[in-house]
Structures are given as C-alpha cells and as structure tokens.
Design a protein around this motif. Structure first.
Motif, PDB file in Angstrom:
ATOM      1  N   ARG A   1     -44.182  -4.689  46.804  1.00  0.00           N
ATOM      2  CA  ARG A   1     -44.565  -3.300  47.069  1.00  0.00           C
ATOM      3  C   ARG A   1     -45.296  -2.705  45.868  1.00  0.00           C
ATOM      4  O   ARG A   1     -44.842  -2.770  44.735  1.00  0.00           O
ATOM      5  CB  ARG A   1     -43.342  -2.457  47.390  1.00  0.00           C
ATOM      6  CG  ARG A   1     -43.690  -0.994  47.737  1.00  0.00           C
ATOM      7  CD  ARG A   1     -42.459  -0.154  47.985  1.00  0.00           C
ATOM      8  NE  ARG A   1     -41.814  -0.496  49.255  1.00  0.00           N
ATOM      9  CZ  ARG A   1     -40.614  -1.038  49.354  1.00  0.00           C
ATOM     10  NH1 ARG A   1     -39.924  -1.305  48.249  1.00  0.00           N
ATOM     11  NH2 ARG A   1     -40.094  -1.317  50.522  1.00  0.00           N
ATOM     12  N   GLY A   2     -46.446  -2.107  46.136  1.00  0.00           N
ATOM     13  CA  GLY A   2     -47.219  -1.434  45.100  1.00  0.00           C
ATOM     14  C   GLY A   2     -48.155  -2.327  44.316  1.00  0.00           C
ATOM     15  O   GLY A   2     -48.958  -1.827  43.527  1.00  0.00           O
TER      16      GLY A   2
ATOM     17  N   TYR B   1     -51.550  -2.494  47.128  1.00  0.00           N
ATOM     18  CA  TYR B   1     -52.001  -1.291  47.840  1.00  0.00           C
ATOM     19  C   TYR B   1     -51.086  -0.131  47.478  1.00  0.00           C
ATOM     20  O   TYR B   1     -49.862  -0.280  47.435  1.00  0.00           O
ATOM     21  CB  TYR B   1     -51.961  -1.544  49.351  1.00  0.00           C
ATOM     22  CG  TYR B   1     -52.409  -0.372  50.185  1.00  0.00           C
ATOM     23  CD1 TYR B   1     -53.764  -0.105  50.362  1.00  0.00           C
ATOM     24  CD2 TYR B   1     -51.475   0.460  50.800  1.00  0.00           C
ATOM     25  CE1 TYR B   1     -54.173   0.967  51.133  1.00  0.00           C
ATOM     26  CE2 TYR B   1     -51.878   1.534  51.570  1.00  0.00           C
ATOM     27  CZ  TYR B   1     -53.229   1.781  51.737  1.00  0.00           C
ATOM     28  OH  TYR B   1     -53.638   2.848  52.494  1.00  0.00           O
ATOM     29  N   ARG B   2     -51.685   0.978  47.189  1.00  0.00           N
ATOM     30  CA  ARG B   2     -50.916   2.187  46.882  1.00  0.00           C
ATOM     31  C   ARG B   2     -51.175   3.217  47.971  1.00  0.00           C
ATOM     32  O   ARG B   2     -52.323   3.597  48.216  1.00  0.00           O
ATOM     33  CB  ARG B   2     -51.305   2.757  45.518  1.00  0.00           C
ATOM     34  CG  ARG B   2     -50.954   1.841  44.348  1.00  0.00           C
ATOM     35  CD  ARG B   2     -51.082   2.578  43.031  1.00  0.00           C
ATOM     36  NE  ARG B   2     -50.759   1.702  41.902  1.00  0.00           N
ATOM     37  CZ  ARG B   2     -51.650   1.054  41.184  1.00  0.00           C
ATOM     38  NH1 ARG B   2     -52.953   1.190  41.474  1.00  0.00           N
ATOM     39  NH2 ARG B   2     -51.289   0.284  40.183  1.00  0.00           N
ATOM     40  N   SER B   3     -50.113   3.666  48.596  1.00  0.00           N
ATOM     41  CA  SER B   3     -50.264   4.675  49.657  1.00  0.00           C
ATOM     42  C   SER B   3     -50.481   6.071  49.095  1.00  0.00           C
ATOM     43  O   SER B   3     -50.935   6.966  49.815  1.00  0.00           O
ATOM     44  CB  SER B   3     -49.016   4.681  50.543  1.00  0.00           C
ATOM     45  OG  SER B   3     -47.870   5.062  49.780  1.00  0.00           O
ATOM     46  N   ASN B   4     -50.157   6.259  47.797  1.00  0.00           N
ATOM     47  CA  ASN B   4     -50.278   7.589  47.163  1.00  0.00           C
ATOM     48  C   ASN B   4     -49.529   8.645  47.976  1.00  0.00           C
ATOM     49  O   ASN B   4     -50.029   9.749  48.211  1.00  0.00           O
ATOM     50  CB  ASN B   4     -51.750   7.969  47.010  1.00  0.00           C
ATOM     51  CG  ASN B   4     -52.493   7.003  46.098  1.00  0.00           C
ATOM     52  OD1 ASN B   4     -52.026   6.678  45.020  1.00  0.00           O
ATOM     53  ND2 ASN B   4     -53.653   6.529  46.546  1.00  0.00           N
TER      54      ASN B   4
ATOM     55  N   GLY C   1     -54.652   6.330  50.912  1.00  0.00           N
ATOM     56  CA  GLY C   1     -54.215   5.034  50.416  1.00  0.00           C
ATOM     57  C   GLY C   1     -55.392   4.188  49.961  1.00  0.00           C
ATOM     58  O   GLY C   1     -56.491   4.268  50.524  1.00  0.00           O
TER      59      GLY C   1
ATOM     60  N   THR D   1     -55.202  -1.746  45.171  1.00  0.00           N
ATOM     61  CA  THR D   1     -55.296  -1.881  43.718  1.00  0.00           C
ATOM     62  C   THR D   1     -56.446  -2.841  43.399  1.00  0.00           C
ATOM     63  O   THR D   1     -56.947  -3.537  44.296  1.00  0.00           O
ATOM     64  CB  THR D   1     -53.988  -2.437  43.152  1.00  0.00           C
ATOM     65  OG1 THR D   1     -53.793  -3.762  43.678  1.00  0.00           O
ATOM     66  CG2 THR D   1     -52.811  -1.553  43.533  1.00  0.00           C
TER      67      THR D   1
END
Length: 645
Positions: free
Chosen positions: A379-380, A383-386, A504, A507
């Motif tokens: 997780r993270g 991809y970052r959902s912000n 989103g 990264t």
C-alpha cells in the motif's frame, strides 16, 4: 374618511342581501385596509367574513402570504412580514404560522376547538415592507388584495389604501379575475389621501383583485443606501455563498491536484515478455488498476493459476464448482505474500479449497486475507489516493452547502432542488468516470462497446435534464438568484466527484511499473507475425505459454494469449508437443478447443468466485406480509390565498 366608510357600509349591506345563503362555505366579503407609512412600511388589516359549515372551515381559516416580490428592476426580493394580531368575531383569536413554499401560512383558531356553524368575521393585521417600487419619475404600490389561491368563492372584495398625510395618488388601476387576467370589474373612488376599490361582481375560486396606486416621486421615503446594501446582501447571500464556495472549492482542488494529483509523465512503452521488476500476477493486477479490479477476485484467480503452473496446487474444473487442491510441493521463501496466504488458506498437502455457493463464506474470508496480505506489503508504494486532500475537500464543500442552506434564505422547494441538483451532478460525474475507465488504455473491446452505449445514454439524459435546468435558469435569472445558487451547489458536487477520480496519482515507481505492464500487455496481444519479428523474443512453447498465462488473466487478455498458443500447437513447428500437451495443473473437461478450455476457464474463474459470495439478506418486507397595462390579477405585492382547516 366618514364618507368612504358610509359608502362601504352601504355597499356591504347591498351585496350581503344579494348573496344567497346556501349551505356551503364561501367568503361573503373580503375587505383590506392598507395604511402606507412615510417610511414605506405597510400596515394591513384584512377583514374576512366567511361562512363555516364544518366542511373545510372546521376550526378556522388560514391565510397564505408570499414573502417574495419583484422590485422596479423585475428582480426577486424578499419582503419583511410580521403578524400583529388575529381576531375572530371581535375578540382575540389563537393563531400560529408555518413556512410554506415561497411564503408563510397563518392559521386562525385552535386544533382542539371547532367553530359553530354560521358566519364568522376574521380579522388579521400584519406589517410588511419592501412593497413600494421606486421608478425614475414616480413611486408605485401594486397590491394583490386577496391573492388567487383561495379555496372559496367570494361575494365581494374591497380595499382602502391610506397614504401618508398630504400625499395624493396621481394614478390608479385595478385588475380582476384569474391569475394574469386584466379585468376591470371594480369601482375606484379617491378622496384626499385615501383610495377606495370595490368589486362589482362575485368571484369564483381562483379569482382575485389587484389594485395599483401611482405616487409622486419622493412621496414615500426611499431606503437609505446602507439599508439597500443590507437588503441586497440578504437577497443574494445564497448565490454569494454558493458561487464563492464553488470558486473556493475549485481553486482548492486545482492547487491540490497540481501539488500531488498529477500523474508522472509516461515513459516509452516497449513490448516485453516478462513482468517488470519480477511482479507477481496479483501485483500486476494491483498496479495496473491502481488497486484491485473485480474486488480482488481477478487477482486471486491469477494467483491460483500461477500456483498451479508452479506445481503448488492443481485446479479441478468440475461442473458445479472449482476445486483448488494442494500438492506435495513445499512452499519456498520466494513466493510472494499473496500466494503464501492463499496456500495457507488451502491447508496442507491433499487439502482443498472448494469454490461454490455452499462454501461462499469461506471463500469470502480467503479473499479478504489474500487482499490484506498484498495491501499491507504494498500500500502506498505504487499509487497514492491522496485521500486526505479529498476528505478535506468534501468537508469544506459540505460546510459551504450547509451555510448556503442555513443562511442563504432558501425555501423548502429550493432545498429540495439542491438534492435534485446534487443527485444529477453526482450521477453524471460517476457516469463520466465510468465512461473514462471504459475507454482507458488496455480496456477490452466489450468494455469499449459498453462505454459507447453509456456515452449515448449519458448524452441523451444530459441533453434532456441539463437542457431543461439551463432553460429554467435562463428564464429565472433576471429576478431569482435561487436558480444560480442551486446551479453553483450542483457545481460543487460535480467538482468533488470529478476530483475524487482525478486526485489519485501513481508514484514514480508505480508509473515506471505501469509502463512495463503495458509493454507486457502489448506482447500478450500481438499478432504472431509481429511477435516473431521481435528481437530476442523467446520461442513459443508450453512452458512459455504457461508462465505468462497467469499474467494474461491478471490483465484480462487470457483469451488472445490462449488462442495464440492454440495456433502455435496447430503448426508443424509444434511437433510432438501438440499431440502430447496436457497441463498437469489443470484437470477439466475436454470440450471444445484448447483456447476455449483454458481461456474460457480462466475468464470465468473470477466470475465464479465472485458469484459464490453470500449476498446480504433483504429486510425490506414484513415477516407477516403476503403475496391591459403592465399589471394583471395576481401581480404586485401581497397575494397568496387561503382556505379552511
């Protein structure tokens, strides 16, 4: 004043004698005295003589009064209104008010007391302001005496307009009949600072009388600039809050998107025949979809196939279920976390995981553990959902909408319209997101066709709904800022829904892996002649096919990859492999071609898993249930209507 009172009394006696006394409810006479103060405030006393028969008039009558009027510039303004007193038959009467669409309703009487049958005289006194209209060379009071919303016929209507001392009317007009009519069924008498209007015929339900008095410029004190500014702020607070809020929300999201939501630049996609960075099939699905697709069941299916190809399990395709059977091969440290968890859920050698309706709860538990193991480790990273930015944006937006509803002076119909605007804005936002995903790179042909159908449907609905809303706004905008406020609230909802999708971002590592995954997808779907032209590409073989099959499932391209292998088996180059190929990890029926068997099985596997999950039990039903001029009737201030209760 005495002369007018005498004439009024004679008229009332004459009309009262002429009105038959049927056993029905009606208003025998409706007289309104409007005293105009120098400040522009009106003190209105309405004397209503009504016949009560216990049908509609049981406890008393009610009087509806609009709280909005049009000023000299045809703009919608909110008027001031205050009830002073209510009487019945010369004595004080109980009364209460409630808000209605665009106005206020005054009830006379008490819920626990019924009126005696017969005639009763109701007298309602109230004050109201912002009813004078100020034009460039004269002032004007246009007053809707009765309103056109009464539930009863009326025998006669009369009104006395009393102007400030020393002020005489320079013009008068009267309009009678249904809403919008320009009838002249009334007499007008002016004497000093008083103007008297009296109807000359009875009125049916839905008819009323509006009077107009033209005044010398400056006869009524114009509001001070500070007062006008306060009124303007009150009238436009809804659009100021919602419009300013829309700008603030949009600015916030744009700044947040530029700061953290923009996707890194895409790299050059080159066809490749292996997974980037040695990713597992489940992780390929996880990175490619910025989270699991199909609630994670596609990734679990790909992992099960990968474990089968590696010899850890055998897949048995039975008629009514799928069985994953553990082999004797011991799990090594090289297995990714998701596959270790899946093997642990199956158990030791010889034990099985059965996927069917009877084992739905167990399968659901396995799926949760499988997804949790992968997300905990990764997780993270890609991809970052912000989500923090989105949560703050939603909180900020809700605060603006609540402030608009509380302080924006919107009535019940406007609040209901907010819900409608919000629903359609959210609906079209989610629909747009769905369409965008259907047309995203790598989507299958069926998804693209579905996207076209959704787009056509969205276009039809958008044209019908948004076109109607836009037309209404254009018609109302000249005098009603409420429509613009509602549109702004819809814009706030739309902005949140769109940035929920846009905020989103991958990264830098995730973007790099996504480019590599796209290269793998390209390779799996290439035509054979294009694949053969690739330098250093491995030759097709059962081992090569089986190695990449779980990745094809994870990316949703298992059918073209299986058909490619089937085509290779049919060639002379396949030789003995074509005749002897029978995957030891797959025990299923021998129907159809190999491409249909393998591709069809892997396609349906995720759907089979998902279909076994138990659905929530519905509790919606009972356990015991079985199978002339610019004016017209109805224009101006005042108005409304009334009835009995």
């Amino acid at each position: 004043m005495k002369t007018i009172a005498a004439r009024l009394l004679a008229l009332l006696v004459f009309l009262g004698a002429a009105c038959p006394a049927f056993a029905e409810e009606f208003i025998r006479s409706y007289h309104s005295v409007v005293e105009v103060a120098k400040s522009g405030e009106l003190t209105v006393t309405e004397t209503i003589t009504a016949r009560a028969e216990g049908q509609n008039i049981k406890r008393g009558i009610f009087r509806d009064f609009p709280l909005y009027a049009l000023d000299a510039n045809n703009r919608r303004t909110k008027v001031d209104f205050n009830v002073v007193s209510v009487e019945r038959d010369g004595a004080p009467e109980n009364w209460r008010t409630e808000n209605i669409d665009g106005g206020i309703r005054i009830y006379t009487g008490s819920a626990d007391r019924f009126l005696p049958t017969g005639e009763h005289i109701f007298q309602i006194t109230y004050t109201t302001a912002r009813q004078i209209r100020y034009f460039s060379d004269y002032d004007e009071l246009t007053w809707n005496v009765t309103g056109n919303g009464w539930q009863f016929p009326m025998g006669e209507i009369s009104a006395t307009i009393t102007l400030p001392q020393g002020v005489k009317a320079t013009g008068t007009a009267v309009f009678t009949g249904p809403l919008g009519a320009k009838g002249k069924d009334a007499r007008i008498l002016s004497e000093g600072n008083e103007v008297f209007f009296a109807s000359t015929r009875p009125f049916s339900v839905g008819e009323g009388m509006t009077v107009a008095v033209k005044l010398p410029k400056g006869a009524i004190a114009a509001p001070a600039s500070s007062q006008e500014a306060g009124w303007w702020l009150r009238d436009n607070l809804a659009i100021l809050l919602s419009g300013g809020g829309l700008f603030a929300v949009l600015l916030y999201y744009l700044r947040a998107w530029f700061a953290v939501g923009r996707d890194p630049a895409k790299g050059v996609v080159v066809p490749r025949w292996d997974a980037p960075e040695g990713l597992s099939p489940a992780l390929v699905n996880y990175v490619d979809n910025r989270g699991f697709s199909g609630a994670g069941w596609t990734a679990l299916s790909a992992s099960a196939l990968d474990l089968a190809v590696k010899g850890y399990v055998v897949l048995e395709d039975l008629k009514n279920s799928i069985v994953i059977r553990r082999t004797q091969k011991q799990a090594g440290a090289e297995l990714p976390s998701g596959q270790k968890t899946l093997l642990s859920s199956i158990g030791g050698p010889g034990e099985t995981l059965t996927i069917d309706k009877a084992h739905g709860t167990e399968v659901e538990k396995v799926g949760k553990q499988f997804r949790a193991a992968i997300e905990k480790e990764h997780r993270g990273k890609y991809y970052r959902s912000n989500a923090g930015y989105i949560v703050f944006g939603i909180f900020f937006s809700v605060a603006i909408i609540v402030a608009t509803l509380v302080f924006g002076d919107l009535d019940e119909s406007a609040i209901a319209a907010v819900l409608v605007f919000g629903f359609f804005a959210f609906f079209f936002s989610i629909l747009s997101i769905g369409i965008g995903r259907q047309f995203s790179r790598g989507a299958s042909l069926s998804k693209r066709i579905g996207g076209i159908v959704m787009l056509a449907f969205a276009g039809f609905v958008a044209f019908s709904v948004i076109g109607g809303i836009a037309t209404q706004i254009l018609l109302d905008v000249t005098h009603d800022t409420k429509s613009l406020a509602l549109a702004a609230i819809g814009g706030i909802v739309l902005t949140n829904a769109l940035f929920l999708f846009l905020m989103g971002a991958p990264t830098p590592l995730g973007r790099k892996l996504m480019d590599g995954i796209e290269g793998l997808r390209t390779y799996l779907t290439l035509a054979e002649k294009d694949r053969m032209n690739m330098a250093d590409a491995p030759a097709m073989s059962p081992q090569h096919f089986e190695t990449l099959l779980p990745y094809a499932v994870a990316l949703g391209v298992e059918k073209p990859w299986s058909l490619t292998f089937e085509t290779w088996l049919a060639t002379a180059a396949a030789g003995a492999a074509a005749a002897s190929y029978a995957p030891g990890w797959y025990l299923g029926s021998n129907y159809g071609s190999f491409g249909d068997r393998i591709g069809g099985f892997s396609t349906s596997m995720a759907n089979t898993i998902a279909s076994t999950i138990p659905q929530p039990v519905s509790s919606s039903s009972s356990s015991f249930s079985g199978g002339g001029g610019g004016g017209s009737s109805g224009s101006g201030g005042g108005g409304g209507g009334g009835g009995g209760w």
